[in-house]
Motif scaffolding. Structure first.
Motif, short mmCIF file in Angstrom:
data_model
loop_
_atom_site.label_atom_id
_atom_site.label_comp_id
_atom_site.label_asym_id
_atom_site.label_seq_id
_atom_site.Cartn_x
_atom_site.Cartn_y
_atom_site.Cartn_z
N ILE A 321 0.84 -1.20 0.00
CA ILE A 321 0.00 0.00 0.00
C ILE A 321 0.87 1.25 0.00
N LEU A 322 1.91 1.23 0.84
CA LEU A 322 2.81 2.38 0.91
C LEU A 322 3.57 2.57 -0.40
N ILE A 323 4.00 1.45 -1.00
CA ILE A 323 4.70 1.54 -2.28
C ILE A 323 3.81 2.20 -3.33
N SER A 324 2.55 1.77 -3.41
CA SER A 324 1.61 2.37 -4.36
C SER A 324 1.45 3.87 -4.11
N HIS A 325 1.38 4.23 -2.82
CA HIS A 325 1.24 5.64 -2.46
C HIS A 325 2.45 6.45 -2.90
N PHE A 326 3.65 5.91 -2.67
CA PHE A 326 4.86 6.64 -3.04
C PHE A 326 5.07 6.68 -4.56
N ILE A 327 4.58 5.65 -5.25
CA ILE A 327 4.63 5.69 -6.72
C ILE A 327 3.76 6.84 -7.23
N GLN A 328 2.59 6.99 -6.64
CA GLN A 328 1.73 8.12 -7.02
C GLN A 328 2.39 9.46 -6.70
N LYS A 329 3.08 9.50 -5.57
CA LYS A 329 3.69 10.75 -5.10
C LYS A 329 4.85 11.18 -5.98
N TYR A 330 5.68 10.21 -6.41
CA TYR A 330 6.91 10.55 -7.13
C TYR A 330 6.87 10.16 -8.62
N GLY A 331 5.85 9.44 -9.04
CA GLY A 331 5.82 8.93 -10.41
C GLY A 331 5.42 9.91 -11.47
N LYS A 332 4.94 11.11 -11.08
CA LYS A 332 4.52 12.14 -12.03
C LYS A 332 3.53 11.60 -13.06
N GLY A 333 2.59 10.79 -12.58
CA GLY A 333 1.53 10.27 -13.45
C GLY A 333 1.88 8.99 -14.19
N LYS A 334 3.13 8.58 -14.18
CA LYS A 334 3.53 7.35 -14.88
C LYS A 334 3.21 6.14 -14.02
N LYS A 335 2.71 5.07 -14.63
CA LYS A 335 2.33 3.86 -13.91
C LYS A 335 3.53 2.92 -13.78
N TYR A 336 4.10 2.86 -12.60
CA TYR A 336 5.22 1.97 -12.35
C TYR A 336 4.72 0.68 -11.70
N GLU A 337 5.46 -0.41 -11.92
CA GLU A 337 5.09 -1.71 -11.35
C GLU A 337 6.27 -2.30 -10.58
N VAL A 338 5.91 -3.15 -9.62
CA VAL A 338 6.91 -3.91 -8.85
C VAL A 338 6.58 -5.38 -9.02
N ALA A 339 7.55 -6.17 -9.47
CA ALA A 339 7.32 -7.60 -9.67
C ALA A 339 6.96 -8.27 -8.34
N PRO A 340 6.05 -9.25 -8.37
CA PRO A 340 5.66 -9.94 -7.13
C PRO A 340 6.84 -10.50 -6.35
N ALA A 341 7.83 -11.06 -7.04
CA ALA A 341 9.00 -11.61 -6.34
C ALA A 341 9.76 -10.50 -5.62
N THR A 342 9.85 -9.32 -6.26
CA THR A 342 10.51 -8.17 -5.63
C THR A 342 9.69 -7.70 -4.43
N LEU A 343 8.37 -7.71 -4.59
CA LEU A 343 7.49 -7.29 -3.50
C LEU A 343 7.65 -8.21 -2.29
N MET A 344 7.82 -9.50 -2.55
CA MET A 344 8.02 -10.44 -1.45
C MET A 344 9.34 -10.14 -0.73
N ALA A 345 10.39 -9.84 -1.50
CA ALA A 345 11.68 -9.50 -0.90
C ALA A 345 11.56 -8.23 -0.06
N LEU A 346 10.80 -7.25 -0.55
CA LEU A 346 10.58 -6.01 0.20
C LEU A 346 9.82 -6.29 1.49
N VAL A 362 11.70 3.98 -2.91
CA VAL A 362 10.80 4.10 -4.06
C VAL A 362 11.18 5.31 -4.92
N GLU A 363 11.48 6.43 -4.27
CA GLU A 363 11.89 7.62 -5.03
C GLU A 363 13.17 7.34 -5.82
N ARG A 364 14.12 6.65 -5.19
CA ARG A 364 15.38 6.32 -5.88
C ARG A 364 15.12 5.38 -7.06
N ALA A 365 14.28 4.35 -6.84
CA ALA A 365 14.00 3.38 -7.90
C ALA A 365 13.31 4.04 -9.09
#
Length: 443
Positions: A321-346, A362-365
């Motif tokens: 949920i937080l990742i989605s929020h920060f993607i909205q905050k820093y993504g400037k409208g672009k839809k970014y994705e995180v692979a499920p395996a990466t999400l599990m590691a996070l 998230v901002e760095r990525a």
């Protein structure tokens, strides 16, 4: 899960399918690659167990075709002796894992257990991606874990009162966000929320920042300055890192809490204010009181309502949920994705810097993503330490101390604070128990 097992050795399929069914999964057995493809086209399966050496179409070609129309399907390769290189080639094509014959059924069962967790995380993340515009949010706070819901309920109860509030939590957990939410939901929301952090102010400036000063009060005081308490009149004052407040300032602050009155530095005129105080600490203030490092009377004045913020590692389910929020905050409208395996590691990473560390990651990525819309694991988990399967590595001494402290807290909870029962379960003396609790700051 619903599992498809493709292997031409019937002794393996019989024993393995029985073991898998005992774990509560459904199993369909086929004996060649073409039958496996046909089954996958006709039915839904959560996982494919695929032998590389089968009559007709072999497992490698089957694997290539499966990944063309079911790229997300977890495939576990079963390989015989001498074909490990082939299995590794299959891994490069996207296989989830592989086992080498002969194997114990328990090996397969453990892999299936990991896949089941992986699928749960993937499903949760998929649902979150579809509801980016409908975030679970309360005021300035993001998250829906049980621990955070408890915080929301407590804020809802106390926000409208004028009771002083002490927020406790590790650095980066969002204590300032809690203070902002309390102010927004209070009857004082039309007036100012004035903030100050004692950790970023030199000791000599904390007092003058809070109380203000008169012209000529000290060298360099060329004009009168209005302090934070005065600026917060009729509103809320938030004092962060109050554990860094000097003893002399603590004494003067106590008077403000008791009488709502003070004098500017170098002044004689008493100034009266109507303020609500919210303070935050990254340390155990009660322990500091016992160590004579913080005034006891001030502690109890502040601690009318206590809010303990959980670290991010204890907020199960909030990371996506937080990742989605920060993607909205820093993504400037672009839809970014995180692979499920990466999400599990996070989700497995302990996040010592808590929400602040995740936000920076998230901002760095996003910054390093370039034209890609996939946020890479190596950018999200970049850390000064080493990572082993998503776990951050610390010194052995630190790790053992953390384990000891965590175990003591579990035993304390299990025994409802019964020290005698704790000593019996842990096989230690009461003196040793007291020393350990004090060492780790456990109340």
């Amino acid at each position: 899960m619903k599992i498809l097992l493709a292997d031409d050795e019937k002794t393996i399929t019989v024993t393995l399918s029985d073991a898998i069914r005992e774990k509560g999964h459904q199993v369909t057995v086929v004996y060649d690659g073409l039958s496996a493809l046909k089954s996958l086209q006709e039915q839904h399966f959560d996982c494919l167990l695929l032998d590389l050496k089968m009559p007709g179409q072999d497992g490698m070609e089957t694997m290539r075709q499966v990944k063309q129309f079911l790229p997300e399907l977890p495939v576990v390769i079963i390989t015989g002796y001498g074909t490990v290189d082939t299995a590794l080639s299959a891994m490069k094509l996207g296989a989830y894992d592989y086992v080498q014959k002969p194997f114990y059924n328990e090996e397969i069962l453990l892999i299936l257990e990991r896949i089941e967790k992986y699928l749960v995380v993937r499903e949760e993340y998929s649902a979150l991606q579809k509801s980016l515009d409908n975030q679970p949010q309360y005021g300035k706070l993001i998250g829906k874990s049980p621990r955070m819901v408890e915080i929301y309920q407590l804020i809802e109860k106390v926000a409208s009162s004028d009771a002083n509030i002490l927020i406790e939590g590790e650095s980066g957990t969002g204590k300032e966000m809690v203070a902002e939410t309390i102010h927004e939901k209070s009857t004082r929301h039309n007036f100012s929320l004035i903030k100050m952090s004692c950790s970023v102010m030199p000791e000599t400036l904390i007092e003058s920042e809070l109380f203000g000063y008169e012209k000529g009060a000290f060298t360099g005081a060329l004009n009168q300055k209005t302090g934070r308490f005065e600026l917060a009149d009729k509103g809320t004052v938030f004092i962060d890192d109050i554990d860094d407040m000097t003893p002399n300032t603590q004494m003067k602050f106590l008077r403000v809490l008791q009488e709502h009155a003070f004098e500017r530095v170098g002044g004689t005129q008493t100034i009266r204010v109507d303020i609500r105080t919210v303070a935050a600490t990254k340390k155990n203030l009660l322990l500091m009181v016992k160590q004579n490092a913080f005034r006891e009377d001030l502690f109890y004045r502040l601690n009318v309502v206590n809010i303990k913020l959980p670290p991010l590692r204890e907020r199960g389910g909030d990371i996506p949920i937080l990742i989605s929020h920060f993607i909205q905050k820093y993504g400037k409208g672009k839809k970014y994705e995180v692979a499920p395996a990466t999400l599990m590691a996070l989700s497995n990473y302990s996040w010592p810097g808590n929400v602040r560390e995740l936000e920076n990651a998230v901002e760095r990525a996003i910054t390093m993503a370039g034209d890609s819309n996939i946020l890479k694991k190596e950018e999200l988990l970049k850390s000064p330490g080493v990572l082993i399967e998503g776990k951050d590595v610390v010194s052995l001494e630190s790790f053992l101390k953390q384990c000891e402290a965590d175990y003591l807290r579990k035993i304390l909870s299990y025994t409802n604070g019964d020290k005698n029962e704790m000593c019996r379960l842990l096989s230690i003396s009461r003196k040793t128990l007291w020393t350990k609790l004090k060492e780790f700051g456990i109340e």
